[in-house]
Design a protein around this motif. Sequence first.
Motif, PDB file in Angstrom:
ATOM      1  N   LYS A 262      17.851  10.662  -5.802  1.00 26.11           N
ATOM      2  CA  LYS A 262      19.151  11.431  -5.551  1.00 26.11           C
ATOM      3  C   LYS A 262      19.982  11.253  -7.020  1.00 26.11           C
ATOM      4  N   PRO A 263      20.709  12.374  -7.149  1.00 26.35           N
ATOM      5  CA  PRO A 263      21.650  12.710  -8.284  1.00 26.35           C
ATOM      6  C   PRO A 263      22.507  11.557  -8.481  1.00 26.35           C
ATOM      7  N   GLU A 264      22.975  10.795  -7.136  1.00 23.62           N
ATOM      8  CA  GLU A 264      23.844   9.654  -7.422  1.00 23.62           C
ATOM      9  C   GLU A 264      23.400   8.355  -8.166  1.00 23.62           C
ATOM     10  N   ASP A 265      22.012   8.351  -7.413  1.00 23.80           N
ATOM     11  CA  ASP A 265      21.291   7.172  -8.117  1.00 23.80           C
ATOM     12  C   ASP A 265      20.986   7.417  -9.625  1.00 23.80           C
ATOM     13  N   LEU A 266      20.708   8.606 -10.020  1.00 20.76           N
ATOM     14  CA  LEU A 266      20.555   8.631 -11.363  1.00 20.76           C
ATOM     15  C   LEU A 266      21.715   8.322 -12.347  1.00 20.76           C
ATOM     16  N   ALA A 267      22.851   8.812 -11.564  1.00 15.83           N
ATOM     17  CA  ALA A 267      24.189   8.488 -12.108  1.00 15.83           C
ATOM     18  C   ALA A 267      24.438   6.831 -12.324  1.00 15.83           C
TER      19      ALA A 267
ATOM     20  N   GLY B 116      25.043  -2.419 -19.762  1.00 18.48           N
ATOM     21  CA  GLY B 116      24.217  -3.528 -20.431  1.00 18.48           C
ATOM     22  C   GLY B 116      23.067  -4.221 -19.575  1.00 18.48           C
ATOM     23  N   VAL B 117      23.259  -3.861 -18.195  1.00 15.19           N
ATOM     24  CA  VAL B 117      22.484  -4.506 -17.267  1.00 15.19           C
ATOM     25  C   VAL B 117      20.812  -4.264 -17.591  1.00 15.19           C
ATOM     26  N   ILE B 118      20.430  -2.962 -17.781  1.00 19.74           N
ATOM     27  CA  ILE B 118      19.187  -2.530 -18.401  1.00 19.74           C
ATOM     28  C   ILE B 118      19.269  -1.969 -19.694  1.00 19.74           C
ATOM     29  N   SER B 119      18.401  -2.122 -20.469  1.00 19.32           N
ATOM     30  CA  SER B 119      18.214  -1.674 -21.742  1.00 19.32           C
ATOM     31  C   SER B 119      17.670   0.083 -21.535  1.00 19.32           C
ATOM     32  N   SER B 120      17.801   0.608 -22.793  1.00 18.08           N
ATOM     33  CA  SER B 120      17.341   2.226 -22.631  1.00 18.08           C
ATOM     34  C   SER B 120      15.846   2.175 -22.310  1.00 18.08           C
ATOM     35  N   LYS B 121      15.358   1.230 -22.892  1.00 17.43           N
ATOM     36  CA  LYS B 121      13.744   1.082 -22.689  1.00 17.43           C
ATOM     37  C   LYS B 121      13.259   0.918 -20.943  1.00 17.43           C
TER      38      LYS B 121
ATOM     39  N   THR C 236      11.445   2.873 -17.482  1.00 17.96           N
ATOM     40  CA  THR C 236      10.702   2.185 -16.449  1.00 17.96           C
ATOM     41  C   THR C 236      11.496   2.289 -14.790  1.00 17.96           C
ATOM     42  N   VAL C 237      12.678   2.166 -14.888  1.00 11.92           N
ATOM     43  CA  VAL C 237      13.438   2.279 -13.585  1.00 11.92           C
ATOM     44  C   VAL C 237      13.315   3.745 -13.224  1.00 11.92           C
ATOM     45  N   PHE C 238      13.506   4.628 -14.108  1.00 14.17           N
ATOM     46  CA  PHE C 238      13.722   5.998 -13.777  1.00 14.17           C
ATOM     47  C   PHE C 238      12.367   6.394 -12.971  1.00 14.17           C
ATOM     48  N   GLU C 239      10.959   5.974 -13.750  1.00  7.31           N
ATOM     49  CA  GLU C 239       9.613   6.355 -13.111  1.00  7.31           C
ATOM     50  C   GLU C 239       9.473   5.781 -11.713  1.00  7.31           C
ATOM     51  N   GLU C 240       9.940   4.604 -11.600  1.00  8.07           N
ATOM     52  CA  GLU C 240      10.090   3.893 -10.161  1.00  8.07           C
ATOM     53  C   GLU C 240      10.761   5.074  -9.366  1.00  8.07           C
TER      54      GLU C 240
ATOM     55  N   THR D 111      18.065  -1.400  -6.474  1.00 10.45           N
ATOM     56  CA  THR D 111      17.125  -2.266  -5.789  1.00 10.45           C
ATOM     57  C   THR D 111      15.852  -2.392  -6.656  1.00 10.45           C
ATOM     58  N   ILE D 112      15.490  -1.480  -7.570  1.00  7.83           N
ATOM     59  CA  ILE D 112      14.294  -1.546  -8.397  1.00  7.83           C
ATOM     60  C   ILE D 112      14.547  -2.654  -9.363  1.00  7.83           C
ATOM     61  N   VAL D 113      15.826  -2.700 -10.155  1.00  4.99           N
ATOM     62  CA  VAL D 113      15.958  -3.483 -10.954  1.00  4.99           C
ATOM     63  C   VAL D 113      15.930  -5.088 -10.388  1.00  4.99           C
ATOM     64  N   LYS D 114      16.311  -5.181  -9.443  1.00  7.99           N
ATOM     65  CA  LYS D 114      16.199  -6.537  -8.524  1.00  7.99           C
ATOM     66  C   LYS D 114      14.909  -6.737  -8.125  1.00  7.99           C
ATOM     67  N   GLU D 115      14.120  -5.818  -7.625  1.00  9.42           N
ATOM     68  CA  GLU D 115      12.870  -6.397  -7.268  1.00  9.42           C
ATOM     69  C   GLU D 115      11.932  -6.517  -8.291  1.00  9.42           C
ATOM     70  N   LYS D 116      12.035  -5.838  -9.159  1.00  3.12           N
ATOM     71  CA  LYS D 116      11.108  -5.844 -10.493  1.00  3.12           C
ATOM     72  C   LYS D 116      11.445  -6.831 -11.478  1.00  3.12           C
TER      73      LYS D 116
END
Lengths: 98, 487
Positions: B374-379, B388-393, B397-401, B411-416
């Motif tokens: 969803k566009p808002e999720d990408l935002a 700074g919660v996630i790095s660009s690298k 990974t998050v985006f692929e998921e 959710t993905i950041v939390k789960e993984k």
Amino acid sequence: MSTIDRKTVYRVADLARLYLTDDEIEQMTVSLNKILEFEEQLKGVNTDNVEPMAQAVPGVNVMREDVVENSLPLREVMLNAPDEVEGFFRVPRIIEKD
Amino acid sequence: MPLNDYTIVIGLEVHAELMTKSKLFCGCSTSFGSEANSQVCPRCLGLPGTLPVLNKKAVEYAVKAGLAFDCDISKYSKFDRKNYFYPDLSKAYQISQFDQPICGKGHVEFYVGGEKKVVGINRIHLEEEAGKSVHSGATISDSEFSLEDYNRCGIPLIEIVSEPDMRSPEEARIYMETLRNILRYVAVSDCKMEEGSLRCDANISLMPKGATKYGTRTEIKNMNSFRAVQKALEYEALRHAKILDRGEKIVQETRTWDDIAGITASMRSKEEAHDYRYFPEPDLVPIVLTDEFIDDIKNGLPELPVAKFHRYVDEYELPEYDAELITADKDLAEYFEAVIANYKDYKAVSNWLMGEFMRLVNEQSVEISEIKVKPEDLAMMFTLQEKGVISSKIAKTVFEEMFHSGKDPETIVKEKGLVQISDASEIEKIVLDVIEKNPGPVAQYLDGKERVLGFLVGQVMKLSKGKANPQMANDYLRAALAKMVKN
């Protein structure tokens, strides 16, 4: 006045897939020329104040809303089909052989 | 190269099926992929005594398309019969428009290798589709019989006739792609070449460089992709050049493109009449459009690609390259705008869409409209990165998921467990570990080879499975190494 000769009648018949005998071609040539003669009379009418028209029926913009209606059941679609294969109309070869 | 001596002249006739629900002159459905002959009625079959009634929506769509190409809209237009015999044409005439089409002259703009190109539109007219033939052999030429499905017969079409303004097969392809894009923007046709809802016939001729009189043309049919349009025209241009070089004459004819063999071949049809004996359709009254009707449609037009392009450059300060690429696809442009509604770093969003996003879209060959992210999720993903919660690298990974599962980034950041490590003591621990395990590079660094630092930072990232805050990794590594110098 333009006239129609046998050659023209033959060509028009050919375009319309009508296969006429020589007698019929002759008959048609006479009849079609009579129609042209009739039309010739119209040239005498003064049309200076008449817009050219493509349709003799009065009215414009007869339209329907974009609504889907029922189509025919396949059985009825195929009632006049000379040759049917699995719901398709089967027709002879389209392109001439090399 | 014989081609260099000639100017290529190309004009296209593009047919686009309109997205009405019902056919142009009857209420049968236009949906694609149904059972053969399941969407036909006596009118589709051309049974005697049946009468056509014009679909209002089709008129609106044709006018909408005309306005999108800056065409003059005719206040008065009418239908004509085009008479010819072909098995896919049940009535043995097609209801089309001959001398008074619904749209007159207009134009289309696009870029070819950075150069602006304007191609004139001669006219757009409204007509009905023919049925579809399925051939018994591999091609029409070696088929002993054909099967006819009249579901398509009567679907509304617009035919967009260009001026002979194109000068290369590449221009012809880009023109065609531009038409598709604009027709999709104004939502009058879905323009799926593979389903045949967008098709084109091409006229091509060659004349000696500097000449003004066009040469004899041939018409090419059966090009089923944008690539095929270009390939077929490239082949045909070369064929013309070779014939002209030998001092021979081009035969004016219709040729069919064989995509597998990569050649065009003469199409000699038994039924080709060459004399359509057009006459006004007596069963339909003329269309008379008021200024109000036309203005209403004009006011309802969405922002078109060219206007969008300028807005992206002016308002969002995107480079022209980015703006061009994003606006060249209606779905991508809409997606972009939905993302930036929630995240204001326009260039970052543009980079991501052109990079990771399109990479996965192409790799998975999915339509942008079908994407799970969803566009808002990408935002939100961008926001997490910014905070700074996630790095660009990790973002990749998050985006692929997100792309595969459609889950939201938090959710993905939390789960993984992908949260970036910004805890100083934890990073320091990893840094010391890396220094201990890499005595060679460390010694090199201490000898003054600054470049080695990059390698060591890489090791920190690797050991932290990409989760270390890269800036902190860099800082702590430098500090730790500096300490070793002092010691």
